[in-house]
Design a protein around this motif. Structure first.
Motif, PDB file in Angstrom:
ATOM      1  N   VAL A   1    -123.183 -11.963   7.738  1.00  0.00           N
ATOM      2  CA  VAL A   1    -124.459 -11.613   8.354  1.00  0.00           C
ATOM      3  C   VAL A   1    -125.139 -12.908   8.791  1.00  0.00           C
ATOM      4  O   VAL A   1    -125.264 -13.845   8.006  1.00  0.00           O
ATOM      5  CB  VAL A   1    -125.364 -10.865   7.356  1.00  0.00           C
ATOM      6  N   LEU A   2    -125.542 -12.930  10.053  1.00  0.00           N
ATOM      7  CA  LEU A   2    -126.284 -14.075  10.576  1.00  0.00           C
ATOM      8  C   LEU A   2    -127.614 -13.585  11.128  1.00  0.00           C
ATOM      9  O   LEU A   2    -127.648 -12.698  11.980  1.00  0.00           O
ATOM     10  CB  LEU A   2    -125.508 -14.755  11.704  1.00  0.00           C
ATOM     11  N   PHE A   3    -128.692 -14.168  10.629  1.00  0.00           N
ATOM     12  CA  PHE A   3    -130.005 -13.880  11.171  1.00  0.00           C
ATOM     13  C   PHE A   3    -130.335 -14.934  12.219  1.00  0.00           C
ATOM     14  O   PHE A   3    -129.794 -16.039  12.203  1.00  0.00           O
ATOM     15  CB  PHE A   3    -131.058 -13.881  10.060  1.00  0.00           C
TER      16      PHE A   3
ATOM     17  N   PRO B   1    -125.320 -18.164  16.993  1.00  0.00           N
ATOM     18  CA  PRO B   1    -124.914 -18.730  18.283  1.00  0.00           C
ATOM     19  C   PRO B   1    -126.099 -18.971  19.228  1.00  0.00           C
ATOM     20  O   PRO B   1    -126.946 -18.101  19.430  1.00  0.00           O
ATOM     21  CB  PRO B   1    -123.991 -17.666  18.871  1.00  0.00           C
ATOM     22  N   LEU B   2    -126.131 -20.177  19.794  1.00  0.00           N
ATOM     23  CA  LEU B   2    -127.223 -20.542  20.695  1.00  0.00           C
ATOM     24  C   LEU B   2    -127.299 -19.632  21.914  1.00  0.00           C
ATOM     25  O   LEU B   2    -128.387 -19.343  22.407  1.00  0.00           O
ATOM     26  CB  LEU B   2    -127.071 -21.991  21.143  1.00  0.00           C
ATOM     27  N   ALA B   3    -126.153 -19.172  22.397  1.00  0.00           N
ATOM     28  CA  ALA B   3    -126.150 -18.299  23.577  1.00  0.00           C
ATOM     29  C   ALA B   3    -126.945 -17.026  23.315  1.00  0.00           C
ATOM     30  O   ALA B   3    -127.654 -16.538  24.194  1.00  0.00           O
ATOM     31  CB  ALA B   3    -124.717 -17.953  23.976  1.00  0.00           C
TER      32      ALA B   3
ATOM     33  N   LEU C   1    -126.784 -10.548  13.472  1.00  0.00           N
ATOM     34  CA  LEU C   1    -125.415 -10.322  13.931  1.00  0.00           C
ATOM     35  C   LEU C   1    -124.553 -10.027  12.713  1.00  0.00           C
ATOM     36  O   LEU C   1    -124.679 -10.678  11.669  1.00  0.00           O
ATOM     37  CB  LEU C   1    -124.854 -11.559  14.637  1.00  0.00           C
ATOM     38  N   PHE C   2    -123.676  -9.061  12.869  1.00  0.00           N
ATOM     39  CA  PHE C   2    -122.681  -8.761  11.849  1.00  0.00           C
ATOM     40  C   PHE C   2    -121.359  -9.271  12.403  1.00  0.00           C
ATOM     41  O   PHE C   2    -120.930  -8.847  13.479  1.00  0.00           O
ATOM     42  CB  PHE C   2    -122.607  -7.257  11.585  1.00  0.00           C
TER      43      PHE C   2
END
Length: 111
Positions: free
Chosen positions: A80-82, A89-91, A102-103
């Motif tokens: 998991v990314l908050f 990701p910078l994009a 993001l999962f």
């Protein structure tokens, strides 16, 4: 890795009625994610969540098992990314309507 705030953010993001815009509102208005997770019907509607969605959320929250969410992620090898995580990701971060979470299954390639 799973602080109470991260768990609350994961739980909020797991509710199917909340998209990125709603999550942004909740995380902006409430002093911490745990307060957003425990918000009342009137608090939720005051930030723009419809009464119907807020009622569904409160009912869903009563049955939610945060530990089960985390165990499922671990079992399925999902990270998991908050948006405020350094690995996000910078994009995505710089898009006009970035996701709040993001999962990721496996590894994240440069995006």
């Amino acid at each position: 890795m799973w602080s109470p705030d991260r768990i609350a953010r994961l739980c909020l993001a797991s509710f199917p009625g909340f998209g990125s815009r709603t999550l942004r509102k909740l995380w902006t208005v409430f002093p911490n994610p745990q307060a957003a997770w425990l918000a009342s019907l009137s608090q939720l509607t005051s930030v723009g969540v419809t009464e119907k969605v807020a009622t569904r959320f409160i009912s869903w929250r009563a049955k939610a098992e945060p530990t089960a969410f985390i165990e499922n992620l671990i079992r399925e090898n999902i990270s998991v990314l908050f948006k405020d995580d350094p690995e996000f990701p910078l994009a995505f971060k710089h898009s006009s309507d970035p996701p709040e979470i993001l999962f990721v299954r496996g590894t994240l390639r440069d995006v």
